[in-house]
Design an enzyme around this catalytic site. Structure first.
Site, PDB file in Angstrom:
ATOM      1  N   ASP A 187     -10.816   2.071  -3.139  1.00 45.08           N
ATOM      2  CA  ASP A 187     -11.354   1.741  -1.826  1.00 45.08           C
ATOM      3  C   ASP A 187     -12.877   1.780  -1.853  1.00 45.08           C
ATOM      4  OD1 ASP A 187      -9.003   1.274  -0.571  1.00 45.08           O
ATOM      5  OD2 ASP A 187      -8.831   3.252   0.362  1.00 45.08           O
ATOM      6  N   ASP A 221       0.842  -1.199   0.000  1.00 46.26           N
ATOM      7  CA  ASP A 221       0.000   0.000   0.000  1.00 46.26           C
ATOM      8  C   ASP A 221       0.881   1.255   0.000  1.00 46.26           C
ATOM      9  OD1 ASP A 221      -2.310   1.523   0.181  1.00 46.26           O
ATOM     10  OD2 ASP A 221      -3.036   0.573   2.013  1.00 46.26           O
TER      11      ASP A 221
HETATM   12  C1  DGJ Z   1      -5.791   1.926   2.095  1.00 48.78           C
HETATM   13  C2  DGJ Z   1      -6.198   0.716   1.307  1.00 48.78           C
HETATM   14  O1  DGJ Z   1      -6.693   1.085   0.073  1.00 48.78           O
HETATM   15  C3  DGJ Z   1      -7.216  -0.077   2.118  1.00 48.78           C
HETATM   16  O2  DGJ Z   1      -7.689  -1.176   1.381  1.00 48.78           O
HETATM   17  C4  DGJ Z   1      -6.579  -0.511   3.402  1.00 48.78           C
HETATM   18  O3  DGJ Z   1      -5.537  -1.406   3.136  1.00 48.78           O
HETATM   19  C5  DGJ Z   1      -6.054   0.710   4.167  1.00 48.78           C
HETATM   20  N1  DGJ Z   1      -5.207   1.510   3.367  1.00 48.78           N
HETATM   21  C6  DGJ Z   1      -5.302   0.268   5.402  1.00 48.78           C
HETATM   22  O4  DGJ Z   1      -4.734   1.326   6.063  1.00 48.78           O
END
Ligand code: DGJ
Length: 710
Positions: free
Chosen positions: A537, A468
């Protein structure tokens, strides 16, 4: 070993040339690309379009153009890499400053090489500046069986003493043939709403698509497509190019007043500059182009095919159905909670269980702990081993979330190494999501990251990393590097690539997902070292339809993770049918991201059935050709033997007619059996009249039809 044929090119090769007229022709299955040199040795485009022969392209190489008046350049809009200097007034693709302050470049041609390798041919055109020690090589690679042409540039400071300042070093300029009108297709977005497709008239002047964020960005994606306003999903000419880079980037599309269009693209953004020391070389990332004679659908299939042939590390593998704990637990992770979720996940058919954020350091919220990559012993008293063991025992692979490029100021790492972050002297360090960006361009920092990552993957038997990256760059300074600090814009991304490549080499079974707060880092550069990407997300199935349509313009379904999550949706508050949510996610790499510990027995049973159905159609979805029909609300995947049609009807009016869905990509002579009803359809009827698909009554209706050729 490639076979270098200097100044040659056989007539059977994908690349041929006429040495007298100084014309080169590149041929792909459905297109060709011709270029020449002006009397002043500047490389110039002749043709990018349907297949043509060398004599036909040579016929396009007329005498040098002359400026029509004293305010115009003769070749603006036609050059292969417009440099700064001379009578050029369009966007420069290559701008440098020599030590004495001179900025203009003058081309001097040194020769060309055609290299034949097993999977394609490469043309290299060698130039130098007429006076200064700057060598410029333009590369063109034609890949066997693909319509994509890869282009990049190599610069070399061939002098012994002085450095050269690089102000802009694009990978290629693509010149679009003159047409009466132009439309520009691209995507725009933001967090939670990535990949929104825009198809609008190209305005005169310059349109700049860019990211200044240090990552590809949610806001724009490094590709463009142009058409004459007359292309549709399955007809019309489309010219496009995509950039293989995951840091800041810029594509400038210029339409001049006499309607000549050219676009140039590369890494970095305005104001960022770096240096080539004597003897140093700079190779730009590939900016690949594709001409499609048959619409946006064929263009997308061409790009998907390219990703398969050239980009993805394991294109042949089917991706597992995954479960991710993020939406279920947030930061509240614990060994017992994860084991409970894993047990339920295994029971419905999940193949890869991924634990998200919150497992390390003092990471109980987004305010602390990033950078401290030791297991949180309050939450996992015996480390990760018991959980990983249990997940493996349940027959699933184990995946883990990491965010290596970041640090919370409230962390031991930051207290120990405050100088590891991007920063300027005498300027505040802006926090976004309470975090700062580590400077991976500094080898001490990237070595540290590789060290803990490889240890974690090896010691804990991690099968999958969700990598991430949750904030854009700011105060992108490197005070210790007084000579060339902007280099970090490029070297940070290169270091990320290097770490991923090394991890894969040391742990061949490891698979990686690219995530950046959703779809902030999706591009052909990161896809070359990851197996799948997280487009957003926003997991609301209705919103996802648009996001996935935009994503699919360039990127393949086999790399698109899509989760089924809970009702009402946490971002939009919308309620949708479970089946609709599944069907939307089943058009990519299916995952479950909901809190399955709160799903009813009925929902779990439905999930089990739909996951089994997905496993049946997965080879077609992940390896088939994609046909979109936005008007009919359908998405279709086709292999030789099978076809899967998805239909989505989020809402509708009573009495509204739903015409049959015309199925594409079939053989009109063939017969196709509906695998659920047993009804046999003629290929011609499915192609011409279409398939009646019955949908459940009510909103968020959807259906899947499986057809098998008999
Ligand atoms: C952002 C990601 O897009 C989410 O799916 C998740 O992993 C969060 N970060 C966790 O902090």
């Amino acid at each position: 070993m490639p076979n270098v044929v200097a100044e040659k090119g056989s007539s059977l090769s994908a690349i041929t040339r006429d040495p007298v007229r100084r014309v080169w022709l590149l041929r792909t299955p459905s297109s060709s690309y011709g270029l020449t040199l002006t009397g002043e040795d500047a490389p110039l485009n002749l043709h990018w379009g349907p297949p043509r022969t060398l004599p036909q392209v040579v016929a396009l190489a007329g005498p040098d153009r002359v400026s029509p008046n004293s305010f115009e350049g003769a070749d603006d809009g036609w050059e292969e890499l417009p440099v700064d200097g001379g009578t050029r007034y369009g966007p420069a693709a290559l701008q440098v400053r020599f030590a004495d302050g001179t900025r203009a470049i003058e081309w001097a041609f040194l020769g060309s090489e055609i290299t034949e390798a097993e999977n394609g041919s490469t043309l290299r055109l060698n130039f130098t500046d007429r006076h200064y020690p700057l060598k410029i090589a333009l590369f063109y690679r034609v890949l066997e069986g693909s319509d994509v042409i890869e282009r990049w540039v190599e610069l070399e400071n061939s002098g012994g003493q002085e450095r050269i300042e690089i102000l802009r070093a694009d990978s290629a300029a693509w010149s679009v043939p003159t047409r009466p009108a132009y439309r520009l297709s691209h995507v725009v977005g933001r967090w939670g709403a990535e990949f929104q497709l825009r198809r609008t008239e190209l305005s005169s002047g310059e349109t700049v698509l860019t990211s200044r964020r240090g990552i590809t960005s949610h806001h724009a994606n490094p590709w463009v497509m142009l058409d004459a306003g007359d292309a549709g999903e399955e007809h019309g000419e489309v010219w496009g190019a995509a950039f293989t880079w995951s840091g800041s980037w810029r594509i400038t599309v210029a339409r001049d007043p006499v309607d000549k269009v050219i676009f140039t693209g590369g890494f970095g953004h305005e104001g960022v500059r770096w240096f080539l020391e004597p003897g140093q070389k700079l190779r730009t990332p590939v900016f690949a182009g594709l001409y499609s004679p048959a619409g946006f659908g064929a263009a997308s299939r061409g790009w998907h095919d390219y990703a398969l042939r050239r980009i993805l590390p394991h294109p042949e593998e089917v991706r597992p159905v995954l479960y991710n704990s993020w939406e279920a637990t947030g930061f509240e992770v614990s060994e017992s909670g994860q084991v409970e979720l894993a047990t339920r996940a295994a029971a419905i058919g999940i193949e890869l269980f991924v634990m998200d954020d919150g497992w390390f350091g003092r990471r109980t919220s987004d305010r602390a702990g990033l950078g401290d990559w030791q297991v949180n012993r309050d939450r996992f008293p015996d480390g990760l081993e018991p959980l990983v063991h249990e997940v493996h025992r349940l027959g699933m692979k184990f995946g883990l979330w990491v965010e290596p490029e970041m640090v919370n100021p409230d962390s031991d790492l930051y207290r120990e190494h405050p100088d590891w972050v991007l920063r300027f002297r005498n300027r505040r360090r802006s926090e976004l999501r309470n975090q700062l960006v580590l400077n991976f361009a500094d080898p001490a920092v990237s070595d540290w990251a590789f060290g803990w990552l490889t240890e974690l993957v090896g010691d804990c038997r991690i099968d999958f990393l969700k990598w991430d990256m949750n904030r854009a760059f700011s105060e992108a300074g490197w005070p210790e590097n007084t000579g060339d600090p902007d280099r970090l814009w490029i070297d940070h991304t290169r270091a990320v690539y290097r770490i991923m490549d090394r991890l894969r080499a040391e742990h061949p079974g490891l698979r990686i997902e690219s995530c950046s707060g959703g779809g902030g880092r999706i591009d052909l550069g990161v896809l070359a070292r990851t197996d799948q990407v997280w487009p957003s997300d926003n997991t609301d199935a209705f919103d996802r339809l648009l996001i996935q349509e935009g994503y699919s313009q360039l990127y393949p379904a086999r790399a698109m993770t899509a989760w089924v999550t809970d009702n009402p949706h946490f971002v939009t508050g919308r309620r949708t049918r479970l089946e609709f949510r599944f069907h939307v996610a089943m058009t990519g790499v299916l995952g479950i991201g909901g809190d399955i510990s709160s799903w009813s027995e009925h929902e779990l049973a439905q999930a089990r059935e739909l996951i089994a159905l997905y496993k049946d159609i997965r080879p077609v979805v992940q390896h088939g050709k994609l046909y979109r029909s936005p008007a009919a609300g359908s998405v279709q995947y086709v292999t030789d033997a099978r076809t899967v049609v998805f239909v989505f009807a989020p809402t509708g009016h009573f009495g509204q007619s739903r015409p049959p869905v015309r199925v594409a990509g079939l053989d009109p002579e063939g017969s196709y059996r509906d695998e659920d009803t047993g009804v046999v359809h003629s290929g011609a009827v499915l192609l011409d009249r279409g398939l009646e698909i019955s949908l459940p009554v009510g909103d968020y209706a959807s259906a899947i039809v499986r057809l098998r050729r008999i």
